[in-house]
Design a protein around this motif. Structure first.
Motif, PDB file in Angstrom:
ATOM      1  N   MET A 237       0.825  -1.204   0.000  1.00 55.99           N
ATOM      2  CA  MET A 237       0.000   0.000   0.000  1.00 55.99           C
ATOM      3  C   MET A 237       0.862   1.259   0.000  1.00 55.99           C
ATOM      4  SD  MET A 237      -3.105   0.883   2.637  1.00 55.99           S
ATOM      5  CE  MET A 237      -1.999   0.900   4.044  1.00 55.99           C
ATOM      6  N   LEU A 238       2.045   1.204   0.634  1.00 54.33           N
ATOM      7  CA  LEU A 238       2.923   2.359   0.691  1.00 54.33           C
ATOM      8  C   LEU A 238       3.723   2.558  -0.592  1.00 54.33           C
ATOM      9  CD1 LEU A 238       4.476   2.269   4.281  1.00 54.33           C
ATOM     10  CD2 LEU A 238       2.802   3.883   3.408  1.00 54.33           C
ATOM     11  N   TYR A 239       4.264   1.477  -1.119  1.00 50.78           N
ATOM     12  CA  TYR A 239       5.281   1.585  -2.149  1.00 50.78           C
ATOM     13  C   TYR A 239       4.788   1.298  -3.562  1.00 50.78           C
ATOM     14  CZ  TYR A 239       8.087   1.160   2.107  1.00 50.78           C
ATOM     15  OH  TYR A 239       8.613   1.335   3.362  1.00 50.78           O
ATOM     16  N   LEU A 240       3.609   0.706  -3.723  1.00 49.26           N
ATOM     17  CA  LEU A 240       3.119   0.356  -5.059  1.00 49.26           C
ATOM     18  C   LEU A 240       1.997   1.308  -5.458  1.00 49.26           C
ATOM     19  CD1 LEU A 240       3.031  -3.554  -4.957  1.00 49.26           C
ATOM     20  CD2 LEU A 240       4.859  -2.048  -5.757  1.00 49.26           C
ATOM     21  N   ASN A 241       2.260   2.132  -6.465  1.00 49.10           N
ATOM     22  CA  ASN A 241       1.234   3.024  -6.989  1.00 49.10           C
ATOM     23  C   ASN A 241       0.444   2.386  -8.127  1.00 49.10           C
ATOM     24  OD1 ASN A 241       2.131   5.108  -5.238  1.00 49.10           O
ATOM     25  ND2 ASN A 241       3.761   5.642  -6.681  1.00 49.10           N
ATOM     26  N   ASP A 242       1.034   1.397  -8.766  1.00 48.04           N
ATOM     27  CA  ASP A 242       0.387   0.701  -9.881  1.00 48.04           C
ATOM     28  C   ASP A 242      -0.438  -0.455  -9.326  1.00 48.04           C
ATOM     29  OD1 ASP A 242      -0.401  -0.435 -12.221  1.00 48.04           O
ATOM     30  OD2 ASP A 242       1.620  -0.854 -12.982  1.00 48.04           O
ATOM     31  N   ASN A 243      -1.776  -0.383  -9.475  1.00 45.25           N
ATOM     32  CA  ASN A 243      -2.616  -1.438  -8.896  1.00 45.25           C
ATOM     33  C   ASN A 243      -2.515  -2.761  -9.638  1.00 45.25           C
ATOM     34  OD1 ASN A 243      -3.998  -0.799 -11.213  1.00 45.25           O
ATOM     35  ND2 ASN A 243      -5.823  -0.006 -10.183  1.00 45.25           N
ATOM     36  N   THR A 244      -1.887  -2.786 -10.804  1.00 40.77           N
ATOM     37  CA  THR A 244      -1.674  -4.065 -11.494  1.00 40.77           C
ATOM     38  C   THR A 244      -0.580  -4.894 -10.825  1.00 40.77           C
ATOM     39  OG1 THR A 244      -0.088  -3.080 -13.041  1.00 40.77           O
ATOM     40  CG2 THR A 244      -2.414  -3.071 -13.680  1.00 40.77           C
ATOM     41  N   LYS A 245       0.175  -4.287  -9.896  1.00 40.79           N
ATOM     42  CA  LYS A 245       1.232  -4.997  -9.180  1.00 40.79           C
ATOM     43  C   LYS A 245       0.821  -5.367  -7.759  1.00 40.79           C
ATOM     44  CE  LYS A 245       4.986  -2.729 -11.745  1.00 40.79           C
ATOM     45  NZ  LYS A 245       6.217  -1.918 -11.646  1.00 40.79           N
ATOM     46  N   TRP A 246      -0.434  -5.147  -7.423  1.00 42.85           N
ATOM     47  CA  TRP A 246      -0.894  -5.431  -6.062  1.00 42.85           C
ATOM     48  C   TRP A 246      -0.845  -6.921  -5.757  1.00 42.85           C
ATOM     49  CZ3 TRP A 246      -5.900  -2.055  -5.198  1.00 42.85           C
ATOM     50  CH2 TRP A 246      -5.502  -0.720  -5.073  1.00 42.85           C
ATOM     51  N   PRO A 247      -0.368  -7.296  -4.564  1.00 42.55           N
ATOM     52  CA  PRO A 247      -0.479  -8.699  -4.118  1.00 42.55           C
ATOM     53  C   PRO A 247      -1.893  -9.012  -3.644  1.00 42.55           C
ATOM     54  CG  PRO A 247       0.578  -7.389  -2.436  1.00 42.55           C
ATOM     55  CD  PRO A 247       0.375  -6.475  -3.610  1.00 42.55           C
ATOM     56  N   LEU A 248      -2.133 -10.274  -3.339  1.00 44.92           N
ATOM     57  CA  LEU A 248      -3.483 -10.726  -3.008  1.00 44.92           C
ATOM     58  C   LEU A 248      -4.029 -10.055  -1.755  1.00 44.92           C
ATOM     59  CD1 LEU A 248      -5.803 -12.678  -3.693  1.00 44.92           C
ATOM     60  CD2 LEU A 248      -4.665 -14.389  -2.272  1.00 44.92           C
ATOM     61  N   GLN A 249      -3.182  -9.860  -0.745  1.00 49.68           N
ATOM     62  CA  GLN A 249      -3.679  -9.297   0.507  1.00 49.68           C
ATOM     63  C   GLN A 249      -4.134  -7.849   0.345  1.00 49.68           C
ATOM     64  OE1 GLN A 249      -4.216 -11.147   3.013  1.00 49.68           O
ATOM     65  NE2 GLN A 249      -3.163 -12.948   2.243  1.00 49.68           N
ATOM     66  N   LEU A 250      -3.490  -7.090  -0.529  1.00 50.91           N
ATOM     67  CA  LEU A 250      -3.944  -5.717  -0.764  1.00 50.91           C
ATOM     68  C   LEU A 250      -5.246  -5.703  -1.544  1.00 50.91           C
ATOM     69  CD1 LEU A 250      -3.373  -2.789  -0.303  1.00 50.91           C
ATOM     70  CD2 LEU A 250      -1.941  -2.754  -2.349  1.00 50.91           C
ATOM     71  N   VAL A 251      -5.399  -6.655  -2.462  1.00 48.02           N
ATOM     72  CA  VAL A 251      -6.690  -6.806  -3.150  1.00 48.02           C
ATOM     73  C   VAL A 251      -7.771  -7.183  -2.150  1.00 48.02           C
ATOM     74  CG1 VAL A 251      -7.945  -8.191  -4.865  1.00 48.02           C
ATOM     75  CG2 VAL A 251      -5.626  -7.394  -5.361  1.00 48.02           C
ATOM     76  N   LEU A 252      -7.430  -8.080  -1.233  1.00 49.02           N
ATOM     77  CA  LEU A 252      -8.376  -8.486  -0.192  1.00 49.02           C
ATOM     78  C   LEU A 252      -8.788  -7.289   0.649  1.00 49.02           C
ATOM     79  CD1 LEU A 252      -9.713 -10.918   1.320  1.00 49.02           C
ATOM     80  CD2 LEU A 252      -7.669 -10.987   2.730  1.00 49.02           C
TER      81      LEU A 252
END
Length: 319
Positions: A237-252
């Motif tokens: 959530m802090l370091y990834l601005n591109d939502n295509t690189k989100w891991p599963l827990q951030l999607v959750l």
């Protein structure tokens, strides 16, 4: 020869009818204790298992079953795999699942590597800068870097929007390092000295003597790292601005905790009419994401659980 009952010696703590495996200083359990243990264990099991059961049943329920229940489903009716088929047919969740798996595997391997090397170095009393480095490691238990300094450091290294930002800032845990160091210090020094007499260097001693005797602590520390990487969302959530690189827990977190709607169509959640499955309700899809996030830990933990006592408790006591 006539058999006679063996009488306990005078002053013995042995009492007739006492279980032979029970220590002499441990009192006999009362009736309330014997009956209460299974009841308490059953209640704890229900408290833990019932929410997971509801999540699994809801993820397998059809739109009609969810509508009839008015939300979470307790009694299973009209079970279907539509939610899982839609999630795993490509899109946000499938991509996030692959990203989380790769980060967990690569991060766990990297963290184990540097933790083993650091713990072995700090476990050797004559190693270079042994005491100052150990003091720095112990100091991290008292003082954390903080969010803003961590972000500024990651940004200055050019790691924003890269997967390395999910691994490098948490690559080593001071707790895991101390536990592994304590376990390494418990290995008899005679084994290491005999290997050195035979001409083995430090790397050979580590790989051929220390690690084979430390499978328990390596397995447990590896599980700690794997669960940490799998469940991590804050760094993403802090370091990834591109939502295509989100891991599963951030999607959750985004689509369940914040109650946002999963995108549909290209790049989102897609239905599979070719399989003859009706579109799954949004609640079933959300619960299916929860199941996909929990199942890997549940599958791995039983194989590592037997090492916990030997790997962590013994290491902590010896440290």
């Amino acid at each position: 020869m006539s058999s006679q009952a063996v009488k306990p010696p005078a002053g013995s703590l042995f009492r007739p009818g006492r279980h032979p495996d029970r220590p002499v200083w441990e009192e006999e359990p009362t009736l309330v204790g014997r009956l209460g243990k299974p009841v308490v264990l059953a209640l704890v099991f229900l408290v833990v298992a019932f929410p997971l059961y509801v999540v699994v049943v809801t993820s397998l329920s059809s739109t009609e079953a969810v509508t009839r229940a008015g939300g979470l489903v307790v009694v299973p009716r009209e079970l279907t795999l539509a939610a899982y088929v839609q999630l795993l047919s490509g899109g946000v969740v499938t991509r996030a699942l692959v990203i989380s798996t790769v980060i967990t595997v690569v991060g766990t391997a990297f963290s184990l590597l540097i933790t083993v090397l650091a713990a072995y170095g700090l476990s050797r009393p004559g190693s270079l800068w042994h005491r100052p480095l150990l003091f720095v490691v112990l100091l991290t238990f008292l003082f954390g870097p903080g969010i803003i300094p961590s972000y500024l450091l990651v940004n200055s290294l050019g790691l924003i929007d890269s997967y390395a930002s999910l691994i490098l800032p948490t690559a080593i845990s001071a707790f895991n390092l101390i536990v592994m160091r304590a376990f390494f210090m418990g290995i008899p020094g005679e084994l290491i000295d005999s290997a050195r007499i035979d001409g083995a260097g430090e790397f050979a001693v580590l790989t051929r003597i220390v690690l084979p005797l430390s499978k328990a602590v390596v397995a447990v520390v590896g599980l700690f790292y794997a669960v940490g990487y799998w469940n991590a969302f804050f760094n993403a959530m802090l370091y990834l601005n591109d939502n295509t690189k989100w891991p599963l827990q951030l999607v959750l977190r985004t689509y369940i905790v914040q109650a946002q709607v999963l995108p549909t169509g290209a790049g989102g959640v897609t239905s599979s009419p070719a399989l003859g499955l009706a579109p799954a309700p949004s609640l079933a899809i959300k619960m299916a994401i929860v199941v996909l996030a929990v199942i890997p830990v549940l599958l791995v933990y039983p194989f590592i659980q037997k090492h916990f006592t030997k790997g962590v408790i013994i290491g902590a006591v010896k440290g």
